[in-house]
Write a protein that holds these residues in place. Structure first.
Motif, PDB file in Angstrom:
ATOM      1  N   SER A   1       0.835  -1.202   0.000  1.00  0.00           N
ATOM      2  CA  SER A   1       0.000   0.000   0.000  1.00  0.00           C
ATOM      3  C   SER A   1       0.864   1.244   0.000  1.00  0.00           C
ATOM      4  N   ALA A   2       0.229   2.392  -0.319  1.00  0.00           N
ATOM      5  CA  ALA A   2       0.923   3.680  -0.285  1.00  0.00           C
ATOM      6  C   ALA A   2       1.335   4.016   1.144  1.00  0.00           C
ATOM      7  N   ALA A   3       0.527   3.615   2.142  1.00  0.00           N
ATOM      8  CA  ALA A   3       0.877   3.887   3.541  1.00  0.00           C
ATOM      9  C   ALA A   3       2.179   3.179   3.926  1.00  0.00           C
ATOM     10  N   ASP A   4       2.377   1.941   3.441  1.00  0.00           N
ATOM     11  CA  ASP A   4       3.628   1.220   3.712  1.00  0.00           C
ATOM     12  C   ASP A   4       4.810   1.911   3.038  1.00  0.00           C
ATOM     13  N   CYS A   5       4.600   2.405   1.820  1.00  0.00           N
ATOM     14  CA  CYS A   5       5.657   3.146   1.117  1.00  0.00           C
ATOM     15  C   CYS A   5       6.035   4.405   1.894  1.00  0.00           C
ATOM     16  N   PHE A   6       5.029   5.093   2.416  1.00  0.00           N
ATOM     17  CA  PHE A   6       5.283   6.346   3.144  1.00  0.00           C
ATOM     18  C   PHE A   6       6.036   6.055   4.444  1.00  0.00           C
ATOM     19  N   ALA A   7       5.688   4.952   5.102  1.00  0.00           N
ATOM     20  CA  ALA A   7       6.406   4.569   6.325  1.00  0.00           C
ATOM     21  C   ALA A   7       7.878   4.296   6.016  1.00  0.00           C
ATOM     22  N   ALA A   8       8.151   3.628   4.879  1.00  0.00           N
ATOM     23  CA  ALA A   8       9.538   3.369   4.483  1.00  0.00           C
ATOM     24  C   ALA A   8      10.272   4.661   4.172  1.00  0.00           C
ATOM     25  N   LEU A   9       9.546   5.612   3.541  1.00  0.00           N
ATOM     26  CA  LEU A   9      10.157   6.909   3.235  1.00  0.00           C
ATOM     27  C   LEU A   9      10.537   7.647   4.512  1.00  0.00           C
ATOM     28  N   LYS A  10       9.657   7.631   5.515  1.00  0.00           N
ATOM     29  CA  LYS A  10       9.935   8.339   6.775  1.00  0.00           C
ATOM     30  C   LYS A  10      11.100   7.695   7.532  1.00  0.00           C
ATOM     31  N   LYS A  11      11.230   6.353   7.428  1.00  0.00           N
ATOM     32  CA  LYS A  11      12.310   5.656   8.138  1.00  0.00           C
ATOM     33  C   LYS A  11      13.652   5.740   7.399  1.00  0.00           C
ATOM     34  N   GLY A  12      13.674   6.313   6.203  1.00  0.00           N
ATOM     35  CA  GLY A  12      14.912   6.390   5.432  1.00  0.00           C
ATOM     36  C   GLY A  12      15.200   5.152   4.638  1.00  0.00           C
ATOM     37  N   GLN A  13      14.233   4.229   4.531  1.00  0.00           N
ATOM     38  CA  GLN A  13      14.430   2.998   3.760  1.00  0.00           C
ATOM     39  C   GLN A  13      14.225   3.226   2.265  1.00  0.00           C
ATOM     40  N   ALA A  14      13.726   4.397   1.896  1.00  0.00           N
ATOM     41  CA  ALA A  14      13.541   4.763   0.494  1.00  0.00           C
ATOM     42  C   ALA A  14      13.778   6.259   0.363  1.00  0.00           C
ATOM     43  N   ASP A  15      14.281   6.666  -0.814  1.00  0.00           N
ATOM     44  CA  ASP A  15      14.523   8.092  -1.075  1.00  0.00           C
ATOM     45  C   ASP A  15      13.288   8.772  -1.632  1.00  0.00           C
ATOM     46  N   ALA A  16      12.404   8.006  -2.255  1.00  0.00           N
ATOM     47  CA  ALA A  16      11.188   8.580  -2.854  1.00  0.00           C
ATOM     48  C   ALA A  16      10.151   7.486  -2.965  1.00  0.00           C
ATOM     49  N   MET A  17       8.899   7.909  -3.207  1.00  0.00           N
ATOM     50  CA  MET A  17       7.816   6.957  -3.428  1.00  0.00           C
ATOM     51  C   MET A  17       6.902   7.499  -4.511  1.00  0.00           C
ATOM     52  N   TYR A  18       6.266   6.593  -5.250  1.00  0.00           N
ATOM     53  CA  TYR A  18       5.237   6.954  -6.220  1.00  0.00           C
ATOM     54  C   TYR A  18       3.888   6.499  -5.668  1.00  0.00           C
ATOM     55  N   CYS A  19       2.912   7.357  -5.818  1.00  0.00           N
ATOM     56  CA  CYS A  19       1.522   6.986  -5.508  1.00  0.00           C
ATOM     57  C   CYS A  19       0.628   8.004  -6.182  1.00  0.00           C
ATOM     58  N   SER A  20      -0.688   7.854  -6.063  1.00  0.00           N
ATOM     59  CA  SER A  20      -1.598   8.829  -6.645  1.00  0.00           C
ATOM     60  C   SER A  20      -1.488  10.152  -5.892  1.00  0.00           C
ATOM     61  N   THR A  21      -1.811  11.252  -6.574  1.00  0.00           N
ATOM     62  CA  THR A  21      -1.763  12.568  -5.926  1.00  0.00           C
ATOM     63  C   THR A  21      -2.741  12.639  -4.751  1.00  0.00           C
ATOM     64  N   ILE A  22      -3.860  11.921  -4.864  1.00  0.00           N
ATOM     65  CA  ILE A  22      -4.843  11.920  -3.774  1.00  0.00           C
ATOM     66  C   ILE A  22      -4.244  11.270  -2.535  1.00  0.00           C
ATOM     67  N   ALA A  23      -3.618  10.097  -2.718  1.00  0.00           N
ATOM     68  CA  ALA A  23      -3.004   9.402  -1.586  1.00  0.00           C
ATOM     69  C   ALA A  23      -1.840  10.211  -1.019  1.00  0.00           C
ATOM     70  N   ALA A  24      -1.053  10.862  -1.902  1.00  0.00           N
ATOM     71  CA  ALA A  24       0.096  11.651  -1.442  1.00  0.00           C
ATOM     72  C   ALA A  24      -0.347  12.789  -0.532  1.00  0.00           C
ATOM     73  N   ASN A  25      -1.339  13.533  -0.957  1.00  0.00           N
ATOM     74  CA  ASN A  25      -1.834  14.635  -0.124  1.00  0.00           C
ATOM     75  C   ASN A  25      -2.433  14.127   1.176  1.00  0.00           C
ATOM     76  N   TYR A  26      -3.154  13.008   1.089  1.00  0.00           N
ATOM     77  CA  TYR A  26      -3.754  12.425   2.293  1.00  0.00           C
ATOM     78  C   TYR A  26      -2.680  12.067   3.321  1.00  0.00           C
ATOM     79  N   LEU A  27      -1.600  11.443   2.860  1.00  0.00           N
ATOM     80  CA  LEU A  27      -0.569  10.951   3.776  1.00  0.00           C
ATOM     81  C   LEU A  27       0.240  12.080   4.407  1.00  0.00           C
ATOM     82  N   ILE A  28       0.688  13.031   3.601  1.00  0.00           N
ATOM     83  CA  ILE A  28       1.568  14.056   4.189  1.00  0.00           C
ATOM     84  C   ILE A  28       0.783  15.064   5.015  1.00  0.00           C
ATOM     85  N   ASN A  29      -0.507  15.229   4.724  1.00  0.00           N
ATOM     86  CA  ASN A  29      -1.311  16.149   5.533  1.00  0.00           C
ATOM     87  C   ASN A  29      -1.607  15.583   6.917  1.00  0.00           C
TER      88      ASN A  29
END
Length: 934
Positions: A406-434
């Motif tokens: 899921s996009a939430a798992d990708c975002f968790a990896a991004l916050k932990k430094g396990q990834a430099d970037a993530m791709y997801c829909s713009t809707i999911a991206a705004n939802y997660l960072i907000n």
């Protein structure tokens, strides 16, 4: 020398040819063709609005063509298609839009090389007709069907009916409006007509014979056709989605439309039980399993809406990923996979039916702020397949891809430094960072990547479910999807924890300190109240306070009355000398030929006008702030209100070279209780400012719409928009303060009192409305006003039209004025139009001269208010009470420096017909005389 001479002549010849070619080209470019277009009322294709504006698919297409062809259009209205077609046959028009192809038309006329759109024939019934289901051929037997006489769609219907073995009685009707009227009245059971767009009065029960429609021209308009084809080709090359976007605008489903189902589908809906849909458990904001055991998000809400539209009952089965959803579908544990990427090849291999796309998602890249390089990329399930086939995945230095459910798992990896970037829909991206600290991340839109979401079901088992879902998708507008997205990406984040995460840490510390301080102060206040709470003292103190308040209220009322009287006196005393200044300035200018003197007189007049505006605005805002201002609503039509505002503004805009556009949306008919004078002040102030601060060639727009409520109230929402010099961000908070002005050198000569916007703000608030402003320096300003008004039936809607100018020469008028200078000015102004003036120095002398005149000898009376011996109102009452035939009918016009609203009301109570304030505006005075003198 000969070779040199030949060379010079050759160069001159080339220059002449080049100049001639350039001049011809310039001549062609400068010449604009005027094309005559035949139009008639036909649903969303062509419509003439009540305000005289043309609207519809055909008109917008023509305006787009004009951008490429340089054409001007002359629209000619006809009652029906047949009338338009006859005008085309006679060569009276150049183009008729939206005409279906036929062999006869292709032989006798010129058709555009490409169609301007595609439509279909439909069979429609009234919206309350529940007997006929969609595509239920059996129920159509023996119907009485109306068709347009001689139309292509009538021919297509008869062919379709014959092909389906239908026995129907067709009735030829002359025009589309008559056709729909016959259906509304029950004269026919149904009508067959080309698709007319979104209309909630009718239901489509059959679609057939898809056809392209064209621009059609007489045979001799070859140049018009050549330019038209060239323009349509350029539109196709520069904006390939133009026709689709235009079709979506006019013919997509509206919120109030509902799908029409076949008999088979109705039978399935009646007997179908609970239909299970597989949705992602960890796919917020699209779908997620809550602590209450229920599924939440955009997709559960969307399928619940489909359930309400169709009558089906849906329940949701949470799944970990897509592979689990496929296993459940193959085992028959679910009937639908609620979210899939549109992959027709995969679906065909798996025996799936994919619905039409219900949502299109653009992808975004999310990175931490300051992270410039992307070595590791996190991709959720679904996006990974799209990336594998993309351009970036084939790059030499493509990043290492890590896949997650899921996009939430990708975002968790991004916050932990396990990834430099993530791709997801713009809707999911705004939802997660907000829901985290938004300032720590950067979102970049990936325009080359997009995903179309569809629902999937088993082709062998669930074809009816597939067709029902497709109909629901077709009748779900984009605005509904936007609303679901907003609801599930913003509302869910209103918890305290989510709010705390979205606030930067320094702000959290400040908020915590403020909350602690407030709690401390509350505790201290409670302790203080407990120490000093004795019932007897509280009662005594309350009685004492009541006495003090009563005394203060009485004093305030006396002070308010004194202030009102002072304002009335100061208004009169300041307007009277201004009347002399401005009046004598006009008289001097008319009798002077010296340029320097005329220049000085013009500057005196401008300065006097500014002083008058300052007096008016200062007194107005003082009265509002003193609490003495009252508004007096009266029955007024929307059209009358709009005309009183737009006529002077349109003239001012034309004089300055500014484009003025009026847009009306759903303006209701009938009468409304409106304080017309103060409503005019609000919009004339805003619109005149917009014209004043917009350079020549700019645009000022006035947009007004209305929303009716069941309780009889209407919310009028108006927008005043310009692309002028704009307002700086630093001045916006102070723009509604009295005397506040932002000086700009962008436009010279823009002087004012700085009180107009302050008055607008106060008037809007007093009338129960609201005002908002958006502006960008150098780009323009937009004001939005929402105003509640009450609907009434006490006045009929009427057409407002300007009365023709009347010849006043030779008419006798009685002028009652005690001030000698004002008498001289008024007499000169009146005599300039050939009026014969009799003067009286006070009200009593005026009544005596009227009594001594012959009946009908005087055409009007101009009456000052503040006069010795007998004031103007008493004189008017005396005249109205006289026993003679013209005493009740002779027009009496108050011409006075008492200019407040209550002064106007008192004049009308005394029997006066009109009110003209001093300083005298000669145009207003003569306008009232022309209106009142019979």
């Amino acid at each position: 020398m000969r070779p040199l001479v030949k060379t010079i002549l050759f160069v001159l010849l080339l220059l002449a040819l080049a100049f001639g070619t350039s001049a011809c080209a310039m001549g062609r470019a400068g010449a604009k063709r005027t094309v005559t277009v035949g139009v008639y009322s036909f649903g969303d294709y062509m419509e003439l609005k009540p305000d005289g504006r043309y609207s519809g698919y055909s008109f917008e297409y023509l305006y787009e063509i004009a951008k490429y062809s340089g054409w001007n259009f002359k629209f000619v209205d006809y009652d029906s298609f047949d009338a338009c077609y006859e005008a085309l046959r006679q060569g009276k028009i150049d183009i008729l839009p939206a005409v279906f192809w036929s062999r006869e038309r292709e032989q006798n006329y010129l058709l555009s090389a490409a169609p301007m759109g595609a439509s279909r024939c439909t069979l429609i019934v009234r919206s309350n007709d529940r007997f006929h289901s969609y595509d239920d051929i059996g129920s159509f037997q023996n119907m009485k069907v109306g068709v347009t006489k001689g139309a292509i769609d009538a021919v297509k219907f008869r062919e379709w009916a014959k092909a389906n073995g239908l026995r129907v009685r067709t009735i030829d009707i002359d025009s589309t409006p008559d056709l729909l009227q016959a259906l509304d009245s029950g004269a026919v059971d149904a009508v067959s007509i080309a698709y007319i767009g979104t209309n909630n009065n009718y239901r489509v029960v059959a679609d057939f014979s898809p056809m392209g429609y064209y621009f059609i021209m007489p045979k001799d308009r070859t140049e018009v056709k050549k330019e038209l084809d060239r323009a349509m080709n350029e539109i196709s090359m520069t904006n390939g989605n133009f026709e689709k976007d235009l079709n979506d605008k006019y013919f997509s489903a509206s919120r109030s439309q509902t799908p029409v189902f076949t008999k088979e589908e109705h039978d399935f809906i009646r007997r179908a039980g609970d239909i299970k849909i597989a949705l992602g458990r960890y796919n917020a904001p699209f779908s997620s399993a809550g602590g209450d055991g229920k599924m939440h998000g955009i997709l559960p809400d969307l399928y619940k809406r489909y359930g309400r539209m169709s009558g089906l009952s849906f329940s949701f089965v949470p799944v970990k990923d897509f592979s689990e959803a496929m296993k459940l579908l193959e085992a028959g544990s679910v009937s639908v996979i609620g979210q899939m990427n549109e992959d027709r090849f995969y679906a065909d291999n798996k025996g799936l039916l994919l619905t039409s796309p219900f949502m299109k998602l653009t992808l975004a890249q999310v990175t931490r702020k300051g992270n410039a390089s992307v070595r590791t990329l996190a991709l959720p399930d679904g996006v990974a397949q799209l990336y594998d086939g993309g351009e970036r995945s084939a790059e030499e230095h493509a990043p290492v891809v890590k896949r997650f459910n899921s996009a939430a798992d990708c975002f968790a990896a991004l916050k932990k430094g396990q990834a430099d970037a993530m791709y997801c829909s713009t809707i999911a991206a705004n939802y997660l960072i907000n829901r985290d600290r938004a300032e720590d991340f950067i979102i970049s839109t990936l325009s080359s990547y997009s995903i179309s979401l569809v629902a999937g079901t088993c082709a062998a088992k669930n074809r009816v479910i597939y067709s029902i879902l497709n109909r629901c998708i077709r009748f779900t507008s984009a605005s509904v999807l936007d609303e679901l997205v907003l609801r599930n990406t913003i509302a869910e984040g209103n918890s305290f924890a989510a709010l705390l995460k979205s606030v930067p840490l320094p702000y959290v510390a400040v908020i915590g300190f403020v909350l602690c301080f407030i709690i401390f102060m509350l505790v201290m206040a409670i302790v203080s109240l407990l120490r000093h709470s004795r019932a007897e003292k509280q009662v005594a103190a309350a009685r004492e306070r009541e006495k003090v308040q009563e005394a203060a209220l009485a004093a305030a009322e006396r002070a308010s009355e004194s202030k009102t009287e002072f304002l009335a006196n100061i208004s009169h005393d300041m307007r009277t000398p201004l009347n002399g200044i401005l009046g004598f300035t006009d008289m001097a200018a008319k009798n002077c030929q010296e340029p320097k003197v005329l220049d000085c007189l013009e500057k005196i007049k401008i300065s006097g006008g500014l002083l008058l505006n300052l007096v008016n605005d200062t007194l107005e805002i003082t009265r509002i702030d003193s609490g003495k201002f009252t508004f007096t609503p009266e029955p007024t039509t929307c059209r009358e209100m709009l005309d009183s505002i737009t006529v002077p503004i349109r003239s001012a805009a034309e004089a300055k070279g500014v484009n003025f556009i009026l847009r009306t949306q759903h303006v209701p008919q009938g009468s409304f209780m409106i304080d017309k004078l103060n409503m005019q002040k609000i919009f004339l102030n805003l619109l005149s400012n917009a014209v004043k601060f917009t350079p020549a060639g700019g645009t000022v727009e006035f947009e007004i719409g209305a929303e009716e409520h069941p309780d009889g109230m209407v919310t009028c929402r108006s927008i005043v928009r310009d692309n002028g010099i704009g307002i700086s961000e630093g001045f916006l908070p102070r723009m509604f303060e009295p005397f506040a002005q932002e000086h700009s050198s962008s436009i010279s000569g823009t002087t004012g009192t700085g009180l107009g916007l302050a008055i607008v703000k106060r008037l809007v608030c007093i009338m129960g409305g609201s005002i908002e402003v958006k502006s960008t320096k150098g780009a323009g300003t937009e004001f939005t006003i929402a105003m509640p008004v009450e609907k009434t039936t006490s006045a009929a809607e009427k057409e407002t039209q300007q009365a023709p100018s009347r010849d006043l020469a030779g008419k006798k008028v009685l002028l009652c004025e005690d001030n000698a200078m004002n008498t001289e000015i008024a007499k000169a102004v009146l005599e300039s139009r050939g009026l014969l003036v009799t003067c009286a120095a006070d009200g009593r002398e005026g009544t005596e001269k009227f009594a001594a005149s012959g009946e009908g000898e005087l055409s009007a009376i101009l009456m000052d208010i503040r006069m010795p011996v007998m004031d103007g109102r008493e004189a008017s009452r005396t005249i109205r009470a006289m026993d003679r035939s013209d005493a009740k009918t002779i027009p009496i016009i108050a011409m006075t420096a008492d200019a407040f609203a209550e002064d106007v009301a008192k004049c009308r109570e005394a029997g006066m017909d009109s009110h003209v304030p001093k300083p005298i505006d000669s145009r207003l005075l003569f306008s009232e005389l022309e209106r009142l003198i019979k």
